[in-house]
Design a protein around this motif. Structure first.
Motif, mmCIF file in Angstrom:
data_model
loop_
_atom_site.group_PDB
_atom_site.id
_atom_site.type_symbol
_atom_site.label_atom_id
_atom_site.label_comp_id
_atom_site.label_asym_id
_atom_site.label_seq_id
_atom_site.Cartn_x
_atom_site.Cartn_y
_atom_site.Cartn_z
ATOM 1 N N GLY A 29 67.947 -20.393 50.269
ATOM 2 C CA GLY A 29 66.836 -21.037 50.763
ATOM 3 C C GLY A 29 67.356 -21.691 52.130
ATOM 4 N N ARG A 30 66.749 -22.847 52.351
ATOM 5 C CA ARG A 30 67.225 -23.758 53.525
ATOM 6 C C ARG A 30 68.630 -23.877 53.722
ATOM 7 N NH1 ARG A 30 62.602 -28.420 53.981
ATOM 8 N NH2 ARG A 30 62.102 -27.918 51.979
ATOM 9 N N GLY A 31 69.332 -23.938 52.604
ATOM 10 C CA GLY A 31 70.891 -23.893 52.685
ATOM 11 C C GLY A 31 71.545 -24.986 52.610
ATOM 12 N N ASN A 49 59.944 -21.083 45.774
ATOM 13 C CA ASN A 49 61.416 -21.826 45.873
ATOM 14 C C ASN A 49 61.532 -23.005 45.066
ATOM 15 O OD1 ASN A 49 63.113 -19.484 47.136
ATOM 16 N ND2 ASN A 49 61.867 -20.114 48.918
ATOM 17 N N ASN A 50 60.299 -23.444 44.907
ATOM 18 C CA ASN A 50 60.348 -24.911 44.211
ATOM 19 C C ASN A 50 59.765 -24.989 42.846
ATOM 20 O OD1 ASN A 50 61.764 -26.154 46.252
ATOM 21 N ND2 ASN A 50 59.547 -26.662 47.556
ATOM 22 N N LEU A 51 59.747 -23.855 42.460
ATOM 23 C CA LEU A 51 59.457 -23.599 40.938
ATOM 24 C C LEU A 51 60.394 -22.745 40.152
ATOM 25 C CD1 LEU A 51 55.612 -22.351 41.535
ATOM 26 C CD2 LEU A 51 56.208 -24.066 39.875
ATOM 27 N N ILE A 58 60.293 -28.816 41.371
ATOM 28 C CA ILE A 58 61.698 -29.622 42.251
ATOM 29 C C ILE A 58 61.104 -29.783 43.369
ATOM 30 C CG2 ILE A 58 63.321 -28.612 40.726
ATOM 31 C CD1 ILE A 58 64.140 -26.839 43.139
ATOM 32 N N ASP A 59 62.224 -30.417 44.153
ATOM 33 C CA ASP A 59 61.939 -30.600 45.748
ATOM 34 C C ASP A 59 60.838 -31.629 46.088
ATOM 35 O OD1 ASP A 59 62.339 -30.454 48.378
ATOM 36 O OD2 ASP A 59 62.210 -28.526 48.526
ATOM 37 N N PHE A 60 60.874 -32.849 45.813
ATOM 38 C CA PHE A 60 59.716 -33.829 46.042
ATOM 39 C C PHE A 60 59.758 -34.587 47.279
ATOM 40 C CE2 PHE A 60 59.576 -32.509 41.695
ATOM 41 C CZ PHE A 60 58.152 -32.408 41.549
HETATM 42 MG MG LIG Z 1 62.864 -26.411 48.342
#
Ligand SMILES: [Mg+2]
Ligand SMILES: Nc1ncnc2c1ncn2[C@@H]1O[C@H](COP(=O)(O)OP(=O)(O)O)[C@@H](O)[C@H]1O
Length: 244
Positions: free
Chosen positions: A45-47, A173-175, A186-188
């Motif tokens: 992902g973004r890392g 990537n956020n599920l 995730i990732d709110f």
């Molecule tokens: Mg994310």
């Protein structure tokens, strides 16, 4: 949950005292965990996220990095706009609130907002790791997304929307999906509560579809999967709506 605020120097830390001992600012640096040989993995992902073996169990440490003009100068610096107003504190509070509402999100552990040179801030967030999960993106690449998974995703998205959660970055990537087929969001960062309404809900769902279509060819992201997701979403969403 026992949200507790501590101040050390120019930093403030908000943490759950029922889940962990008071953290120190250094614990929000991935190097701290790397040098203790406690990095379990670095998710794609973004890392910026690392999974760490912390004293309170496996956790995910995420630093906030920005795009845009200031990024050329320093990726980790944001304009300071108050501790409570920081991205990290807001994400912690949102997770806390959603946990209370029994929405499937990770348990927040700690948020850091460190003020630097008066006008800047550096931020990080620690959440409890959701065990035995893969992202929807990882599963799509493996061809491992079943009809039941699509159905569960649709239902979970309707739960968030019924409770007024607007996710600003709904993508594969956020599920997360665990081995029991349970779905988590995730990732709110930059997310917020809104009055439930068909317009933003629909836009939110369409955004997910666009992002899936952009990243995955039809072999990996079949139209049948999307229609199962959408049907399940529509059955569970409250109120009149215009979802297509
Ligand atoms: Mg994310
Ligand atoms: N609580 C968690 N449990 C398991 N994996 C997580 C968790 N939080 C994040 N991850 C993993 O880390 C990646 C990046 O985290 P995320 O919060 O989405 O930050 P960003 O997208 O801003 O880098 C996710 O796509 C996921 O693979």
């Amino acid at each position: 949950m026992k949200p507790t605020l501590i101040t050390t120097g120019n930093a403030r830390i908000l943490y759950d005292a029922s889940a962990m001992d008071a953290p120190e600012t250094i614990q929000f640096d991935s190097e701290f965990w790397a040098s203790a040989d406690a990095v379990v993995r670095r998710p794609a992902g973004r890392g910026s996220a690392v999974v760490i073996r912390s004293p309170s169990g496996e956790a995910v440490l995420k630093r906030y990095f920005r795009g845009g003009l200031l990024a050329k100068f320093n990726r980790a610096l944001y304009i300071f706009s108050g501790y409570e107003n920081s991205r990290a504190f807001r994400e912690f509070r949102l997770l806390e609130r959603m946990q209370k509402m029994k929405l499937p999100v990770p348990q927040p552990l700690a948020a850091l907002c460190e003020r630097q040179a008066m006008v800047f801030s550096r931020m990080a967030l620690m959440t409890q790791m959701l065990a035995a999960t893969e992202t929807l993106a990882e599963k799509l690449v493996l061809g491992a997304v079943s009809d039941d998974h699509w159905q569960a995703i649709g239902r979970v998205l309707s739960e968030f929307h019924n409770k007024g959660v607007y996710h600003a970055d709904l993508n594969a990537n956020n599920l997360l999906i665990n081995t029991a087929g349970e779905v988590f969001l995730i990732d709110f960062d930059k997310c917020r509560f809104k009055t439930p309404g068909p317009r933003w809900q629909n836009n939110n769902i369409q955004r997910l579809k666009r992002s899936l279509m952009k990243l995955f060819p039809a072999e990996l992201f079949p139209a049948s999967g999307w229609s199962i997701l959408l049907d399940s979403y529509k059955i569970n969403i409250s109120g009149k709506n215009i979802h297509e």
